[in-house]
Design a protein around this motif. Sequence first.
Motif, mmCIF file in Angstrom:
data_model
loop_
_atom_site.group_PDB
_atom_site.id
_atom_site.type_symbol
_atom_site.label_atom_id
_atom_site.label_comp_id
_atom_site.label_asym_id
_atom_site.label_seq_id
_atom_site.Cartn_x
_atom_site.Cartn_y
_atom_site.Cartn_z
ATOM 1 N N ALA A 102 0.855 -1.194 0.000
ATOM 2 C CA ALA A 102 0.000 0.000 0.000
ATOM 3 C C ALA A 102 0.889 1.241 0.000
ATOM 4 C CB ALA A 102 -0.913 -0.013 1.220
ATOM 5 N N PRO A 103 1.026 1.923 -1.140
ATOM 6 C CA PRO A 103 1.985 3.032 -1.217
ATOM 7 C C PRO A 103 1.612 4.234 -0.370
ATOM 8 C CG PRO A 103 0.679 2.901 -3.225
ATOM 9 C CD PRO A 103 0.353 1.670 -2.415
ATOM 10 N N THR A 104 0.338 4.361 0.018
ATOM 11 C CA THR A 104 -0.073 5.527 0.802
ATOM 12 C C THR A 104 -0.156 5.247 2.296
ATOM 13 O OG1 THR A 104 -2.425 5.000 0.487
ATOM 14 C CG2 THR A 104 -1.387 6.446 -1.147
ATOM 15 N N ALA A 105 0.079 4.002 2.703
ATOM 16 C CA ALA A 105 0.009 3.681 4.130
ATOM 17 C C ALA A 105 1.153 4.364 4.884
ATOM 18 C CB ALA A 105 0.059 2.175 4.337
ATOM 19 N N ASP A 106 0.882 4.759 6.109
ATOM 20 C CA ASP A 106 1.845 5.546 6.878
ATOM 21 C C ASP A 106 3.181 4.839 7.059
ATOM 22 O OD1 ASP A 106 -0.095 7.474 7.120
ATOM 23 O OD2 ASP A 106 -0.756 6.824 9.112
ATOM 24 N N ARG A 107 3.139 3.533 7.300
ATOM 25 C CA ARG A 107 4.371 2.827 7.667
ATOM 26 C C ARG A 107 5.017 2.093 6.500
ATOM 27 N NH1 ARG A 107 3.934 -1.147 10.613
ATOM 28 N NH2 ARG A 107 1.707 -1.562 10.391
ATOM 29 N N THR A 108 4.532 2.294 5.282
ATOM 30 C CA THR A 108 5.132 1.610 4.135
ATOM 31 C C THR A 108 6.499 2.228 3.837
ATOM 32 O OG1 THR A 108 2.967 1.142 3.168
ATOM 33 C CG2 THR A 108 4.864 1.012 1.701
ATOM 34 N N PRO A 109 7.589 1.435 3.910
ATOM 35 C CA PRO A 109 8.923 2.007 3.655
ATOM 36 C C PRO A 109 9.096 2.361 2.186
ATOM 37 C CG PRO A 109 9.051 -0.373 3.970
ATOM 38 C CD PRO A 109 7.636 0.016 4.274
ATOM 39 N N GLY A 110 10.085 3.195 1.928
ATOM 40 C CA GLY A 110 10.312 3.685 0.579
ATOM 41 C C GLY A 110 10.581 2.601 -0.440
ATOM 42 N N TRP A 111 11.329 1.554 -0.052
ATOM 43 C CA TRP A 111 11.669 0.511 -1.030
ATOM 44 C C TRP A 111 10.426 -0.254 -1.462
ATOM 45 C CZ3 TRP A 111 10.802 -4.690 -0.334
ATOM 46 C CH2 TRP A 111 10.556 -5.138 0.975
ATOM 47 N N ARG A 112 9.447 -0.402 -0.560
ATOM 48 C CA ARG A 112 8.203 -1.070 -0.945
ATOM 49 C C ARG A 112 7.363 -0.187 -1.862
ATOM 50 N NH1 ARG A 112 6.446 -4.171 4.647
ATOM 51 N NH2 ARG A 112 8.016 -5.826 4.495
ATOM 52 N N LYS A 113 7.366 1.093 -1.616
ATOM 53 C CA LYS A 113 6.653 2.017 -2.501
ATOM 54 C C LYS A 113 7.245 1.950 -3.912
ATOM 55 C CE LYS A 113 5.332 5.250 1.162
ATOM 56 N NZ LYS A 113 5.451 6.630 1.691
ATOM 57 N N ARG A 114 8.578 1.885 -3.993
ATOM 58 C CA ARG A 114 9.228 1.799 -5.304
ATOM 59 C C ARG A 114 8.914 0.464 -5.978
ATOM 60 N NH1 ARG A 114 13.179 4.362 -2.128
ATOM 61 N NH2 ARG A 114 14.254 2.387 -1.725
ATOM 62 N N GLN A 115 8.898 -0.602 -5.192
ATOM 63 C CA GLN A 115 8.580 -1.904 -5.777
ATOM 64 C C GLN A 115 7.136 -1.962 -6.249
ATOM 65 O OE1 GLN A 115 8.533 -6.077 -3.708
ATOM 66 N NE2 GLN A 115 10.619 -5.692 -4.405
ATOM 67 N N HIS A 116 6.229 -1.350 -5.486
ATOM 68 C CA HIS A 116 4.834 -1.281 -5.912
ATOM 69 C C HIS A 116 4.717 -0.514 -7.230
ATOM 70 C CE1 HIS A 116 0.477 -0.866 -5.674
ATOM 71 N NE2 HIS A 116 0.639 0.407 -5.957
ATOM 72 N N LYS A 117 5.445 0.571 -7.349
ATOM 73 C CA LYS A 117 5.417 1.367 -8.582
ATOM 74 C C LYS A 117 5.899 0.530 -9.766
ATOM 75 C CE LYS A 117 7.015 5.840 -10.397
ATOM 76 N NZ LYS A 117 7.808 5.395 -11.548
ATOM 77 N N ARG A 118 6.971 -0.214 -9.577
ATOM 78 C CA ARG A 118 7.481 -1.061 -10.664
ATOM 79 C C ARG A 118 6.474 -2.146 -11.035
ATOM 80 N NH1 ARG A 118 12.510 -0.350 -7.848
ATOM 81 N NH2 ARG A 118 12.159 -2.283 -6.690
ATOM 82 N N TYR A 119 5.799 -2.688 -10.042
ATOM 83 C CA TYR A 119 4.797 -3.723 -10.315
ATOM 84 C C TYR A 119 3.645 -3.149 -11.138
ATOM 85 C CZ TYR A 119 1.285 -7.355 -9.459
ATOM 86 O OH TYR A 119 0.328 -8.331 -9.607
ATOM 87 N N MET A 120 3.154 -1.981 -10.763
ATOM 88 C CA MET A 120 2.050 -1.367 -11.493
ATOM 89 C C MET A 120 2.475 -1.003 -12.916
ATOM 90 S SD MET A 120 -0.368 -1.687 -9.413
ATOM 91 C CE MET A 120 -1.616 -0.834 -10.382
ATOM 92 N N GLU A 121 3.707 -0.556 -13.072
ATOM 93 C CA GLU A 121 4.218 -0.269 -14.413
ATOM 94 C C GLU A 121 4.298 -1.541 -15.252
ATOM 95 O OE1 GLU A 121 6.978 3.636 -13.277
ATOM 96 O OE2 GLU A 121 7.882 1.638 -13.432
ATOM 97 N N LYS A 122 4.636 -2.628 -14.607
ATOM 98 C CA LYS A 122 4.668 -3.922 -15.308
ATOM 99 C C LYS A 122 3.283 -4.258 -15.861
ATOM 100 C CE LYS A 122 5.618 -8.810 -14.210
ATOM 101 N NZ LYS A 122 6.954 -9.009 -14.791
ATOM 102 N N LEU A 123 2.256 -4.070 -15.045
ATOM 103 C CA LEU A 123 0.889 -4.344 -15.495
ATOM 104 C C LEU A 123 0.489 -3.422 -16.641
ATOM 105 C CD1 LEU A 123 -1.073 -4.854 -12.139
ATOM 106 C CD2 LEU A 123 0.323 -6.499 -13.406
ATOM 107 N N GLU A 124 0.883 -2.173 -16.553
ATOM 108 C CA GLU A 124 0.486 -1.195 -17.569
ATOM 109 C C GLU A 124 1.183 -1.422 -18.903
ATOM 110 O OE1 GLU A 124 1.461 2.391 -15.568
ATOM 111 O OE2 GLU A 124 -0.180 2.200 -14.103
ATOM 112 N N ARG A 125 2.389 -1.996 -18.885
ATOM 113 C CA ARG A 125 3.125 -2.197 -20.142
ATOM 114 C C ARG A 125 2.482 -3.239 -21.043
ATOM 115 N NH1 ARG A 125 7.795 -1.546 -16.868
ATOM 116 N NH2 ARG A 125 7.947 -3.808 -16.586
ATOM 117 N N ARG A 126 1.768 -4.194 -20.455
ATOM 118 C CA ARG A 126 1.177 -5.261 -21.256
ATOM 119 C C ARG A 126 -0.315 -5.385 -20.946
ATOM 120 N NH1 ARG A 126 4.922 -8.852 -23.702
ATOM 121 N NH2 ARG A 126 3.028 -9.704 -24.663
ATOM 122 N N PRO A 127 -1.111 -4.418 -21.382
ATOM 123 C CA PRO A 127 -2.540 -4.458 -21.052
ATOM 124 C C PRO A 127 -3.247 -5.699 -21.580
ATOM 125 C CG PRO A 127 -2.083 -2.785 -22.728
ATOM 126 C CD PRO A 127 -0.770 -3.219 -22.173
ATOM 127 N N ALA A 128 -2.785 -6.255 -22.688
ATOM 128 C CA ALA A 128 -3.433 -7.454 -23.235
ATOM 129 C C ALA A 128 -3.302 -8.639 -22.290
ATOM 130 C CB ALA A 128 -2.839 -7.795 -24.594
#
Length: 287
Positions: A102-128
């Motif tokens: 959860a990137p907006t949760a208070d206690r989510t560390p920065g590295w998890r926020k970055r990993q979440h961002k990469r995961y979402m970008e992965k989903l967006e790159r291949r919508p099919a």
Amino acid sequence: MLQRLTANRLACLLMAGLVPTLAPAQKAPDVENIVQEAMAGDHRSEAHRARDDARHPAESLAFMGWRPDMTVVEVWPSRGWYTEILAPITRENGIFYAANFAPTADRTPGWRKRQHKRYMEKLERRPAVYNHVVATPLAIPERTTIAPPGSADMVLTFRNVHDWMQAGYAPAMFDAMARALRPGGVLGVVEHRAPPGTSVAQMKATGYVTERHVVALAQSAGLSLEARSEINANPRDDHDHPAGVWTLPPTLRHCGQVLDNMRRDCKARYRAIGESDRMTLRFRKTP
């Protein structure tokens, strides 16, 4: 009597409804073949393909009882190794939730926020492949609804229990997974396996967890152990490594700490062992 009827006479009787007919038996899906087709997709990276032989996704999902029409939740998909397989096989007839950081949760560390961002970008790159994936935030205690309560046929988590133990919220994570399951639904757990008798402190330090501890966590959340499998066992792993489970591939953490001229031999040694010895457990929520 039926054997003495001519074909024309039998057809007339069938049309008149005077001879009962039997509905053809529904063929069970060939789960392993379906999964292997997804594994062969061009959306998968070569680095992820290299892990197939160690992680046995086709056999693991068949053991869990996956079917194409299920609502499935993957908990903490991280970089999406299993998402690359689960997304294609749920696309046509199923529903797939990815309960990630959860990137907006208070206690989510920065590295998890970055990993979440990469995961979402992965989903967006291949919508099919991925545009049907429903990403849900998961953070204890702020975000605990990983899917509509009681909606999931199956919740899956791969090599995450030790992280939850280190963070101190493993019981809450099992409660969240149990709430998402419908009565009779399945929780599938794959986790690094510690020898019996390993202390909780050792589990947290090494990343290896005893089966007994995982079973106790699941039972406390109202789930019953239904079956064990040795699909992901590795007898070459003696569970005793300088940097715990992270010594082994794909991390090879210890080898990054040795002298340069020893690094190749270090990596070869641990690659010869392979990935960790793992438990594969199937739990069911009481109807």
